[in-house]
Design a protein around this motif. Structure first.
Motif, PDB file in Angstrom:
ATOM      1  N   LEU A 138       0.821  -1.214   0.000  1.00  8.27           N
ATOM      2  CA  LEU A 138       0.000   0.000   0.000  1.00  8.27           C
ATOM      3  C   LEU A 138       0.850   1.258   0.000  1.00  8.27           C
ATOM      4  O   LEU A 138       1.872   1.334   0.681  1.00  8.27           O
ATOM      5  N   PHE A 139       0.391   2.242  -0.774  1.00 10.49           N
ATOM      6  CA  PHE A 139       1.022   3.565  -0.764  1.00 10.49           C
ATOM      7  C   PHE A 139       0.024   4.526  -0.140  1.00 10.49           C
ATOM      8  O   PHE A 139      -1.128   4.597  -0.567  1.00 10.49           O
ATOM      9  N   GLU A 140       0.476   5.250   0.886  1.00  9.83           N
ATOM     10  CA  GLU A 140      -0.424   6.175   1.585  1.00  9.83           C
ATOM     11  C   GLU A 140       0.174   7.570   1.610  1.00  9.83           C
ATOM     12  O   GLU A 140       1.330   7.765   1.246  1.00  9.83           O
ATOM     13  N   VAL A 178      -0.287  12.182  -2.393  1.00 11.36           N
ATOM     14  CA  VAL A 178      -0.766  11.519  -3.605  1.00 11.36           C
ATOM     15  C   VAL A 178       0.351  11.378  -4.644  1.00 11.36           C
ATOM     16  O   VAL A 178       0.496  10.329  -5.272  1.00 11.36           O
ATOM     17  N   ASP A 179       1.152  12.444  -4.813  1.00  9.34           N
ATOM     18  CA  ASP A 179       2.197  12.383  -5.840  1.00  9.34           C
ATOM     19  C   ASP A 179       3.264  11.362  -5.491  1.00  9.34           C
ATOM     20  O   ASP A 179       3.721  10.610  -6.351  1.00  9.34           O
ATOM     21  N   ALA A 180       3.625  11.324  -4.199  1.00  7.09           N
ATOM     22  CA  ALA A 180       4.620  10.334  -3.767  1.00  7.09           C
ATOM     23  C   ALA A 180       4.057   8.920  -3.935  1.00  7.09           C
ATOM     24  O   ALA A 180       4.770   8.011  -4.371  1.00  7.09           O
ATOM     25  N   ALA A 181       2.778   8.770  -3.602  1.00  3.17           N
ATOM     26  CA  ALA A 181       2.136   7.458  -3.740  1.00  3.17           C
ATOM     27  C   ALA A 181       2.136   7.022  -5.205  1.00  3.17           C
ATOM     28  O   ALA A 181       2.434   5.870  -5.520  1.00  3.17           O
ATOM     29  N   LEU A 182       1.829   7.977  -6.093  1.00  4.05           N
ATOM     30  CA  LEU A 182       1.813   7.637  -7.528  1.00  4.05           C
ATOM     31  C   LEU A 182       3.211   7.306  -8.032  1.00  4.05           C
ATOM     32  O   LEU A 182       3.369   6.413  -8.873  1.00  4.05           O
ATOM     33  N   ASP A 183       4.229   8.019  -7.520  1.00  4.72           N
ATOM     34  CA  ASP A 183       5.617   7.685  -7.874  1.00  4.72           C
ATOM     35  C   ASP A 183       5.889   6.229  -7.553  1.00  4.72           C
ATOM     36  O   ASP A 183       6.404   5.477  -8.380  1.00  4.72           O
ATOM     37  N   LEU A 229       3.766   3.783  -6.940  1.00  2.00           N
ATOM     38  CA  LEU A 229       2.935   2.857  -7.695  1.00  2.00           C
ATOM     39  C   LEU A 229       3.454   2.673  -9.121  1.00  2.00           C
ATOM     40  O   LEU A 229       3.615   1.551  -9.604  1.00  2.00           O
ATOM     41  N   LEU A 230       3.734   3.797  -9.801  1.00  2.00           N
ATOM     42  CA  LEU A 230       4.149   3.711 -11.206  1.00  2.00           C
ATOM     43  C   LEU A 230       5.493   2.997 -11.336  1.00  2.00           C
ATOM     44  O   LEU A 230       5.707   2.242 -12.288  1.00  2.00           O
ATOM     45  N   ALA A 236       6.554   0.662  -9.282  1.00  2.00           N
ATOM     46  CA  ALA A 236       6.311  -0.757  -9.004  1.00  2.00           C
ATOM     47  C   ALA A 236       5.705  -1.470 -10.209  1.00  2.00           C
ATOM     48  O   ALA A 236       6.140  -2.557 -10.585  1.00  2.00           O
TER      49      ALA A 236
END
Lengths: 313, 266
Positions: B244-246, B249-254, B256-257, B259
């Motif tokens: 999980l990325f929490e 939002v931008d850090a989470a998307l970094d 996720l993308l 991964a």
């Protein structure tokens, strides 16, 4: 060599089942029912049917479980089949129960994997509403299995099929077809999509679908949904519903947005290679089914994700 | 009375699927203490029966096969508008598959000696195999119509008009009574019974039969039960990474993308 008898309403599904029969080490025969059904005999031969049993009775012009079960039961005894393979579509399941009862044998439907162990068929299917994978063995001498469409690969094995006409005395159908209206061919076939964006009740307004469509376009993905979005809100078509009473998908990449992850839905996404979920509730069950998740409001995350994907192209 | 019909609604008692937990080590479902309920599709079948009753003056009989918790559970069906209940509870039938349940339902319908229309859900909430409808229709020798999403009864001619919902088409058919039907959730919205109906439900007639009372021989039930054996029934092995990325939002998307780029799926 033990034999299988295959029946499905389309050439495509019959090809999958004939291929499965051969994979299981069974000699494959096919059944064709209805006045003009014989035309498909060659197509069955292309996938390894050694014999094609044809009943062209006028009473079989429309699909009705009683008559089809009667004719198929007769073909089963003609062919000496130990295994009957059907397609687990709605028409297939309608027929399967009736046929199994007529033959007084065991039936497993919605098979996702089939093996043969010591001459007995062993099937995997989802159980407990999708919570489990049940492994079931059919114990009766004759075994009827209905297989989920597109779970088994069709591989050609051209054979000169022998056509065997079968005549059965059928009663006049008690169920009468008044009309058939084909559904507008679904613009999307979620069962075959390589990439899929699935949206749930987290989406607040119908107009917000535009944002989901843009995301799907950038990902080269089709759009699926949970039952509520089609059945209750009518925002998307029933053909897009993914889950136990909808479609079973097997994409390489699935992005789930605003779906809580109720088991009745997630059973339809378990076959995906990689699952990403976006949901604002960290405790949502969807995250247990996901490889990667973003805990956040979809209205913040999706627009930013769209921006990122635009930059990449 | 002209047009009078007896409608039997078959209900399956299933564990509340949202409350099932799994043993972490063996992945076995823990069913102890999980409450029972009826599936949602069965409620659509019951609602259809009650609507036909309101239009044509039918009698609605709720019929269920299950365990000793059934008499309590059936009150919900009686509150929703069933007039009476017939319960088949027998240890010999507990945990039975579709073939044995169909035998028990057919035996109960024969013993009742009435019933013009049998309604059930398109599939049960737990197995969703939808094979009881065809098995039961074959045992009774009645026609069947499955996946019904629209339904009308012409009481005069004792004929039903139904629209079936199939993958690629809607099919409108007619079928004479008696017959067996399975229904989809598109057919109606089941009613929530008012409090007065809930209070009245316990006073409605309930009959309970054992397999022996149905004339269902133990050997026959046992054979039907043995047609399919369940070798195992476990939660699927958890192969998902659940990373999980929490937070931002931008850090989470970094995260996720990066991964999913590694997975090579995009």
């Amino acid at each position: 060599m033990a034999r299988a008898l295959v029946f499905a309403e389309s050439d495509e599904l019959a090809a999958e089942l004939l291929s499965l029969a051969r994979t299981l080490g069974l000699a494959a025969d096919a059944a064709l029912l209805g006045p003009s059904a014989a035309a498909a005999a060659e197509a069955r031969g292309q996938y390894g049917a050694e014999r094609v049993f044809v009943c062209d009775a006028a009473a079989l012009a429309t699909v009705w479980a009683e008559g089809y079960a009667h004719a198929l039961a007769s073909m089963v005894s003609h062919s000496g089949a130990e295994v009957v393979l059907l397609a687990s579509t709605r028409r297939g399941k309608d027929l399967a129960g009736r046929l199994a009862q007529r033959l007084e044998c065991g039936l497993v439907v919605d098979a996702i994997a089939v093996e043969r162990q010591d001459g007995r068929i062993v099937v995997r299917r989802y159980g407990l509403g999708g919570n489990t994978v049940a492994v079931e063995r059919v114990e009766s001498p004759l075994q009827v299995i209905a297989c989920l469409p597109h779970s088994f690969e069709a591989s050609p094995a051209p054979t000169e099929a022998v056509v065997v006409p079968v005549s059965v005395e059928l009663a006049e159908p008690r169920v009468k077809l008044v009309s058939r209206s084909p559904k507008v061919a679904a613009a999307v076939d979620v069962t075959r999509a390589e990439r899929l964006v699935v949206v749930g009740k987290g989406l607040a307004r119908q107009e917000d679908l535009a944002m989901i469509e843009e995301l799907a376009r950038l990902l080269g993905a089709e759009i699926g949904c949970t039952r509520a979005l089609a059945a209750d809100y009518h925002w998307l078509s029933e053909e897009q519903v993914i889950g136990i009473s909808g479609k079973i998908s097997r994409p390489k990449f699935l992005l789930s947005i605003g779906a809580s992850g109720q088991i009745q839905h997630t059973v339809g996404i378990l076959g995906a290679k990689t699952i990403v979920a976006i949901n604002k509730d960290k405790g949502a069950p969807i995250f247990r089914t996901a490889d990667y998740g973003i805990v956040g409001d979809l209205y913040e995350v999706v627009p930013r994700l769209i921006e990122r994907l635009r930059q990449r192209t | 009375m002209e047009g009078w019909v007896d409608i039997i609604v078959c209900l399956k008692q299933v564990p509340d699927l949202d409350k099932i937990r799994f043993k972490a080590d063996t992945r076995e479902p823990v069913l102890e203490g999980v409450p029972f309920k009826f599936g949602d599709f069965e409620k659509n079948a019951l609602e259809a029966a009650v609507q036909l009753k309101e239009q044509h003056g039918a009698t609605v009989i709720a019929l269920a096969v299950g365990n000793p918790k059934l008499p309590e559970l059936i009150l919900e069906a009686l509150a929703m508008g069933a007039d009476e209940a017939v319960l088949v509870t027998d240890p010999a039938l507990e945990g039975s598959g579709s073939a044995a349940v169909a035998l028990a339902l057919a035996a109960a319908i024969r013993k009742l000696g009435r019933g013009d229309l049998v309604l059930m859900g398109e599939g049960s909430a737990d197995n969703y195999s939808g094979q009881v409808v065809g098995r039961l229709a074959e045992l009774l020798g009645w026609p069947q119509v499955t996946y019904v999403r629209e339904l009308e009864l012409d009481a005069q001619s004792r004929t039903l008009r139904a629209v079936r919902d199939l993958e690629d088409a809607l099919e409108e058919v007619t079928v004479p009574l008696p017959c067996v039907l399975s229904v989809t959730s598109e057919l109606n919205t089941p009613r929530l019974p008012p409090l007065t109906a809930i209070l009245r439900a316990s006073r409605k007639p309930k009959t309970t039969w054992s397999a022996a009372e149905l004339g269902l021989e133990a050997a026959v039930a046992e054979r039907a039960r043995g047609l399919v054996t369940t070798l195992s029934n476990l939660a699927p092995a958890q192969e998902r990474k659940q990373q999980l990325f929490e937070g931002d939002v931008d850090a989470a998307l970094d995260g996720l993308l990066a991964a999913i780029a590694k997975e090579g799926v995009l």
